[in-house]
Motif scaffolding. Sequence first.
Motif, PDB file in Angstrom:
ATOM      1  N   LYS A 106       0.831  -1.210   0.000  1.00 14.70           N
ATOM      2  CA  LYS A 106       0.000   0.000   0.000  1.00 14.70           C
ATOM      3  C   LYS A 106       0.864   1.258   0.000  1.00 14.70           C
ATOM      4  CE  LYS A 106      -2.923   2.613   3.115  1.00 14.70           C
ATOM      5  NZ  LYS A 106      -3.570   2.668   4.410  1.00 14.70           N
ATOM      6  N   SER A 111       0.927   3.729  -3.175  1.00 12.45           N
ATOM      7  CA  SER A 111       0.271   5.028  -3.001  1.00 12.45           C
ATOM      8  C   SER A 111       1.247   6.190  -2.957  1.00 12.45           C
ATOM      9  CB  SER A 111      -0.593   5.021  -1.738  1.00 12.45           C
ATOM     10  OG  SER A 111       0.214   4.835  -0.600  1.00 12.45           O
ATOM     11  N   LYS A 151      -2.266  11.440  -7.083  1.00 15.67           N
ATOM     12  CA  LYS A 151      -3.138  11.849  -5.982  1.00 15.67           C
ATOM     13  C   LYS A 151      -4.451  12.371  -6.547  1.00 15.67           C
ATOM     14  CE  LYS A 151       0.147  11.213  -2.945  1.00 15.67           C
ATOM     15  NZ  LYS A 151       0.589   9.874  -3.125  1.00 15.67           N
ATOM     16  N   THR A 194     -12.337   9.450  -3.657  1.00 11.97           N
ATOM     17  CA  THR A 194     -12.020   8.042  -3.429  1.00 11.97           C
ATOM     18  C   THR A 194     -12.059   7.309  -4.764  1.00 11.97           C
ATOM     19  OG1 THR A 194     -13.052   8.193  -1.265  1.00 11.97           O
ATOM     20  CG2 THR A 194     -12.683   6.007  -2.130  1.00 11.97           C
ATOM     21  N   THR A 195     -10.939   6.746  -5.130  1.00  6.92           N
ATOM     22  CA  THR A 195     -10.845   6.018  -6.397  1.00  6.92           C
ATOM     23  C   THR A 195     -11.199   4.546  -6.173  1.00  6.92           C
ATOM     24  OG1 THR A 195      -8.511   5.511  -6.067  1.00  6.92           O
ATOM     25  CG2 THR A 195      -9.038   7.570  -7.223  1.00  6.92           C
ATOM     26  N   PHE A 215      -9.191   2.099  -6.663  1.00  5.52           N
ATOM     27  CA  PHE A 215      -8.058   1.505  -5.963  1.00  5.52           C
ATOM     28  C   PHE A 215      -8.181   1.731  -4.456  1.00  5.52           C
ATOM     29  CE2 PHE A 215      -3.752   1.632  -4.238  1.00  5.52           C
ATOM     30  CZ  PHE A 215      -3.327   0.362  -4.587  1.00  5.52           C
ATOM     31  N   ASP A 216      -8.605   2.918  -4.042  1.00  7.84           N
ATOM     32  CA  ASP A 216      -8.792   3.195  -2.618  1.00  7.84           C
ATOM     33  C   ASP A 216      -9.857   2.290  -2.018  1.00  7.84           C
ATOM     34  OD1 ASP A 216      -6.911   5.256  -2.728  1.00  7.84           O
ATOM     35  OD2 ASP A 216      -8.444   6.749  -3.215  1.00  7.84           O
ATOM     36  N   ARG A 217     -10.937   2.088  -2.749  1.00  5.71           N
ATOM     37  CA  ARG A 217     -12.005   1.215  -2.249  1.00  5.71           C
ATOM     38  C   ARG A 217     -11.548  -0.226  -2.147  1.00  5.71           C
ATOM     39  NH1 ARG A 217     -16.517   2.981  -6.191  1.00  5.71           N
ATOM     40  NH2 ARG A 217     -15.060   4.550  -6.859  1.00  5.71           N
ATOM     41  N   LEU A 251      -8.431  -1.206  -1.717  1.00  9.51           N
ATOM     42  CA  LEU A 251      -7.477  -1.239  -0.615  1.00  9.51           C
ATOM     43  C   LEU A 251      -8.194  -1.273   0.735  1.00  9.51           C
ATOM     44  CD1 LEU A 251      -4.465  -1.204  -0.001  1.00  9.51           C
ATOM     45  CD2 LEU A 251      -4.594   1.265   0.063  1.00  9.51           C
ATOM     46  N   LEU A 252      -9.232  -0.475   0.879  1.00 11.67           N
ATOM     47  CA  LEU A 252     -10.005  -0.493   2.123  1.00 11.67           C
ATOM     48  C   LEU A 252     -10.709  -1.823   2.329  1.00 11.67           C
ATOM     49  CD1 LEU A 252     -11.519   3.093   2.122  1.00 11.67           C
ATOM     50  CD2 LEU A 252      -9.795   2.180   3.673  1.00 11.67           C
TER      51      LEU A 252
END
Length: 164
Positions: A80, A84, A90, A94-95, A97-99, A101-102
């Motif tokens: 991560k 990132s 940047k 929320t992309t 990829f962010d979702r 990752l979460l």
Amino acid sequence: WFVEGFFTSTDFIEDQPHGKMQICVRRQHMYWVVSMMCVLVGISSLVFTVFVIESKSDGAGYTHQGKILGPLLMTLLAFKFVISSSKIPKAAYTTLFDRILLSCEALFFSTILLISVTLLLARNPLTTAVANIFQTSAGLVLLAAWLLNGMLVAVKVHCGITQT
């Protein structure tokens, strides 16, 4: 990157020459899917190996589960931070990829929580059988949720609904 097309025009506005040029550039999303998201999902999917390890009332199986979960969690966090900090631009929103990752982090922490509950159940000799059933059932429910999440992400990537 794809350069899909361009448009040019020249004109005279108030006796001054003006030119316009429009170029449409878009990112190759499959590069991000294959090189980052698939690796991330692959690392996170290895968490289901802890549900295969049989747990005993003396705690023998739990040490092996911890030996699997610890390095996997450190691998996920290292991946991560490397991705990132250098690979992904940047964004203020929320992309996808962010979702993803979460959801991978939620998978890890819910697995740790479920294994901890199983350990608490297995400490009592009367609930050892219940602990093994709980661990198997919780693993199957978590796997079903993980597969459903993966299918939803695949549909979003395939249909191009994602924000890039």
